[in-house]
Design a protein around this motif. Structure first.
Motif, PDB file in Angstrom:
ATOM      1  N   PHE A 201       0.851  -1.478  -0.063  1.00  0.00           N
ATOM      2  CA  PHE A 201       0.192  -0.060  -0.038  1.00  0.00           C
ATOM      3  C   PHE A 201       0.828   1.266  -0.028  1.00  0.00           C
ATOM      4  CE2 PHE A 201      -1.958  -3.504   2.085  1.00  0.00           C
ATOM      5  CZ  PHE A 201      -3.483  -3.630   1.491  1.00  0.00           C
ATOM      6  N   PRO A 202       0.326   2.346  -0.531  1.00  0.00           N
ATOM      7  CA  PRO A 202       1.016   3.551  -0.249  1.00  0.00           C
ATOM      8  C   PRO A 202       1.555   3.909   0.905  1.00  0.00           C
ATOM      9  CG  PRO A 202      -1.015   3.990  -1.552  1.00  0.00           C
ATOM     10  CD  PRO A 202      -1.063   2.569  -1.104  1.00  0.00           C
TER      11      PRO A 202
ATOM     12  N   SER B  64      -3.399   3.288   6.347  1.00  0.00           N
ATOM     13  CA  SER B  64      -3.606   2.707   7.513  1.00  0.00           C
ATOM     14  C   SER B  64      -5.327   1.899   7.576  1.00  0.00           C
ATOM     15  CB  SER B  64      -3.633   3.561   8.696  1.00  0.00           C
ATOM     16  OG  SER B  64      -4.610   4.590   8.557  1.00  0.00           O
ATOM     17  N   PHE B  65      -5.402   0.877   8.374  1.00  0.00           N
ATOM     18  CA  PHE B  65      -6.622   0.246   8.310  1.00  0.00           C
ATOM     19  C   PHE B  65      -7.477   0.765   9.735  1.00  0.00           C
ATOM     20  CE2 PHE B  65      -9.165  -3.065  10.221  1.00  0.00           C
ATOM     21  CZ  PHE B  65     -10.308  -3.189   9.199  1.00  0.00           C
ATOM     22  N   SER B  66      -8.377   1.194   9.714  1.00  0.00           N
ATOM     23  CA  SER B  66      -8.914   1.796  10.910  1.00  0.00           C
ATOM     24  C   SER B  66     -10.295   1.065  11.245  1.00  0.00           C
ATOM     25  CB  SER B  66      -9.407   3.185  10.839  1.00  0.00           C
ATOM     26  OG  SER B  66     -10.319   3.526   9.729  1.00  0.00           O
ATOM     27  N   CYS B  67     -10.526   0.889  12.527  1.00  0.00           N
ATOM     28  CA  CYS B  67     -11.901   0.266  12.768  1.00  0.00           C
ATOM     29  C   CYS B  67     -12.250   0.857  14.197  1.00  0.00           C
ATOM     30  CB  CYS B  67     -11.568  -1.326  13.238  1.00  0.00           C
ATOM     31  SG  CYS B  67     -12.848  -2.179  13.831  1.00  0.00           S
ATOM     32  N   ALA B  68     -13.450   1.151  14.165  1.00  0.00           N
ATOM     33  CA  ALA B  68     -13.961   2.028  15.263  1.00  0.00           C
ATOM     34  C   ALA B  68     -15.331   1.219  15.669  1.00  0.00           C
ATOM     35  CB  ALA B  68     -14.556   3.310  14.841  1.00  0.00           C
TER      36      ALA B  68
ATOM     37  N   TYR C 292      -4.385   0.716  12.152  1.00  0.00           N
ATOM     38  CA  TYR C 292      -3.377  -0.311  11.939  1.00  0.00           C
ATOM     39  C   TYR C 292      -2.797  -0.175  10.871  1.00  0.00           C
ATOM     40  CZ  TYR C 292      -1.453  -4.977  11.099  1.00  0.00           C
ATOM     41  OH  TYR C 292      -0.678  -5.939  10.950  1.00  0.00           O
ATOM     42  N   GLU C 293      -1.454   0.105  10.803  1.00  0.00           N
ATOM     43  CA  GLU C 293      -0.747   0.716   9.584  1.00  0.00           C
ATOM     44  C   GLU C 293      -0.679  -0.403   8.760  1.00  0.00           C
ATOM     45  OE1 GLU C 293       3.191   2.150  10.832  1.00  0.00           O
ATOM     46  OE2 GLU C 293       2.148   3.888  11.952  1.00  0.00           O
ATOM     47  N   LEU C 294      -0.718  -0.403   7.392  1.00  0.00           N
ATOM     48  CA  LEU C 294      -0.711  -1.202   6.311  1.00  0.00           C
ATOM     49  C   LEU C 294       0.743  -1.313   5.708  1.00  0.00           C
ATOM     50  CD1 LEU C 294      -3.958  -0.516   4.297  1.00  0.00           C
ATOM     51  CD2 LEU C 294      -3.612  -2.407   6.169  1.00  0.00           C
ATOM     52  N   PRO C 295       1.235  -2.575   5.378  1.00  0.00           N
ATOM     53  CA  PRO C 295       2.608  -2.622   4.886  1.00  0.00           C
ATOM     54  C   PRO C 295       2.761  -1.824   3.619  1.00  0.00           C
ATOM     55  CG  PRO C 295       1.280  -4.779   4.602  1.00  0.00           C
ATOM     56  CD  PRO C 295       0.527  -3.932   5.365  1.00  0.00           C
ATOM     57  N   ASN C 296       3.900  -1.030   3.541  1.00  0.00           N
ATOM     58  CA  ASN C 296       4.044  -0.415   2.414  1.00  0.00           C
ATOM     59  C   ASN C 296       4.993  -0.971   1.655  1.00  0.00           C
ATOM     60  OD1 ASN C 296       6.769   0.204   3.233  1.00  0.00           O
ATOM     61  ND2 ASN C 296       5.736   2.108   4.704  1.00  0.00           N
ATOM     62  N   ASN C 297       5.588  -0.345   0.354  1.00  0.00           N
ATOM     63  CA  ASN C 297       6.620  -1.365  -0.325  1.00  0.00           C
ATOM     64  C   ASN C 297       7.940  -1.485  -0.016  1.00  0.00           C
ATOM     65  OD1 ASN C 297       7.444  -2.486  -2.904  1.00  0.00           O
ATOM     66  ND2 ASN C 297       8.381  -0.336  -3.270  1.00  0.00           N
TER      67      ASN C 297
ATOM     68  N   SER D 299       3.641  -7.710  13.165  1.00  0.00           N
ATOM     69  CA  SER D 299       2.310  -6.841  12.826  1.00  0.00           C
ATOM     70  C   SER D 299       1.383  -7.123  13.567  1.00  0.00           C
ATOM     71  CB  SER D 299       2.231  -6.808  11.323  1.00  0.00           C
ATOM     72  OG  SER D 299       1.749  -8.259  11.051  1.00  0.00           O
ATOM     73  N   ARG D 300       1.183  -8.293  14.167  1.00  0.00           N
ATOM     74  CA  ARG D 300       0.011  -8.607  14.979  1.00  0.00           C
ATOM     75  C   ARG D 300       0.344  -8.225  16.387  1.00  0.00           C
ATOM     76  NH1 ARG D 300      -0.261 -11.829  10.779  1.00  0.00           N
ATOM     77  NH2 ARG D 300      -2.238 -12.887  10.201  1.00  0.00           N
ATOM     78  N   ARG D 301       1.552  -8.111  16.915  1.00  0.00           N
ATOM     79  CA  ARG D 301       2.012  -7.727  18.216  1.00  0.00           C
ATOM     80  C   ARG D 301       1.537  -6.274  18.296  1.00  0.00           C
ATOM     81  NH1 ARG D 301       7.866  -6.944  18.786  1.00  0.00           N
ATOM     82  NH2 ARG D 301       7.459  -4.743  17.980  1.00  0.00           N
ATOM     83  N   GLU D 302       1.661  -5.374  17.349  1.00  0.00           N
ATOM     84  CA  GLU D 302       1.428  -4.273  17.303  1.00  0.00           C
ATOM     85  C   GLU D 302      -0.173  -3.848  17.424  1.00  0.00           C
ATOM     86  OE1 GLU D 302       2.936  -2.589  13.860  1.00  0.00           O
ATOM     87  OE2 GLU D 302       5.054  -2.756  14.422  1.00  0.00           O
ATOM     88  N   LEU D 303      -0.884  -4.655  16.840  1.00  0.00           N
ATOM     89  CA  LEU D 303      -2.296  -4.801  17.086  1.00  0.00           C
ATOM     90  C   LEU D 303      -2.779  -5.261  18.355  1.00  0.00           C
ATOM     91  CD1 LEU D 303      -5.160  -4.303  15.697  1.00  0.00           C
ATOM     92  CD2 LEU D 303      -5.022  -6.753  14.802  1.00  0.00           C
ATOM     93  N   TYR D 304      -2.197  -6.336  18.825  1.00  0.00           N
ATOM     94  CA  TYR D 304      -2.615  -6.771  20.059  1.00  0.00           C
ATOM     95  C   TYR D 304      -2.184  -5.820  21.277  1.00  0.00           C
ATOM     96  CZ  TYR D 304      -2.715 -11.241  17.687  1.00  0.00           C
ATOM     97  OH  TYR D 304      -2.601 -12.164  16.687  1.00  0.00           O
ATOM     98  N   GLU D 305      -1.174  -4.909  21.098  1.00  0.00           N
ATOM     99  CA  GLU D 305      -0.879  -4.007  22.292  1.00  0.00           C
ATOM    100  C   GLU D 305      -1.898  -2.802  22.288  1.00  0.00           C
ATOM    101  OE1 GLU D 305       3.148  -2.938  21.312  1.00  0.00           O
ATOM    102  OE2 GLU D 305       4.250  -4.824  22.253  1.00  0.00           O
TER     103      GLU D 305
END
Length: 205
Positions: free
Chosen positions: A20-21, A25-29, A59-64, A85-91
């Motif tokens: 992704f550029p 980021s992917f956001s969830c509310a 959640y930040e999406l992976p860029n190039n 990447s999952r650890r960042e989300l879990y924290e």
């Protein structure tokens, strides 16, 4: 596959990854609202009182750049990138659960355990599939150089594959039940509902 006359040539290409550029980021509310007085309010009531709890995750999406860095490391490879990447989300989830009065770490560990037991690949709806992807860890061995959190999350995930219950984790909630919709309640009957204000007015009518 390419056909040239009577000859058949099998074509192949290297595995590709989605990037992704930079800055995507992917956001969830989510919003949980509970009626306190007069919910829902009839036309005769002056208003309603509700209690709402809102939370959100970005959640930040992976860029190039990240993709090239993670997948070219032959020593660690893809499993390390997935755990990181999952650890960042879990924290982030743990902070939210701590602010709600629960043990965030215990709730995340319980979720990893229950997901391995109760959500099968491609067995439910899209929400369950996204949830399963978020709370499923690679089965590759955790390296000694990785953070301690990786070992804790990996152990909870493996316990879910070995045991029949995840009740040893001290969390009264089940995020798996939430993903499956078990906490959804039917809408109240508006026609038979009377608010305390309406009862007070009728007593003096």
């Amino acid at each position: 596959m390419e056909r040239n006359g009577n000859d058949i040539k099998v074509l192949s290409r290297r595995k590709r990854y989605v990037a992704f550029p930079e800055g995507s980021s992917f956001s969830c509310a989510g919003c949980m609202t509970v009626g306190v007085i007069g919910q829902p309010a009839p036309a005769t009531a002056p208003g309603t009182f509700t209690f709402g709890l809102n939370w959100g995750i970005a959640y930040e999406l992976p860029n190039n750049t990240e993709t090239a860095l993670f997948y070219r490391r032959k020593k660690h490879g893809k499993p390390l990138a997935q755990r990181r990447s999952r650890r960042e989300l879990y924290e982030k989830l743990e902070i939210i659960m701590d602010n709600m009065g629960y043990s965030g770490r215990q709730c995340v560990l319980k979720t990893l355990c229950e997901t391995a037991q109760r959500i099968v690949p491609h067995g439910g709806n899209m929400i369950e599939e996204i949830f399963r992807t978020m709370f499923t860890l690679p089965m590759a061995k955790v390296l000694p150089s990785e953070p301690l959190e990786h070992t804790l999350y990996d152990s909870a995930h493996r316990l879910g594959l070995l045991l029949d219950s995840c009740e040893n984790f001290k969390c009264p909630l089940s995020l798996v039940d939430l993903a499956k919709g078990y906490y959804n309640a039917p809408a109240p009957n508006v026609d038979t509902f009377r608010s305390p204000w309406a009862l007070f007015s009728s007593s003096f009518g």
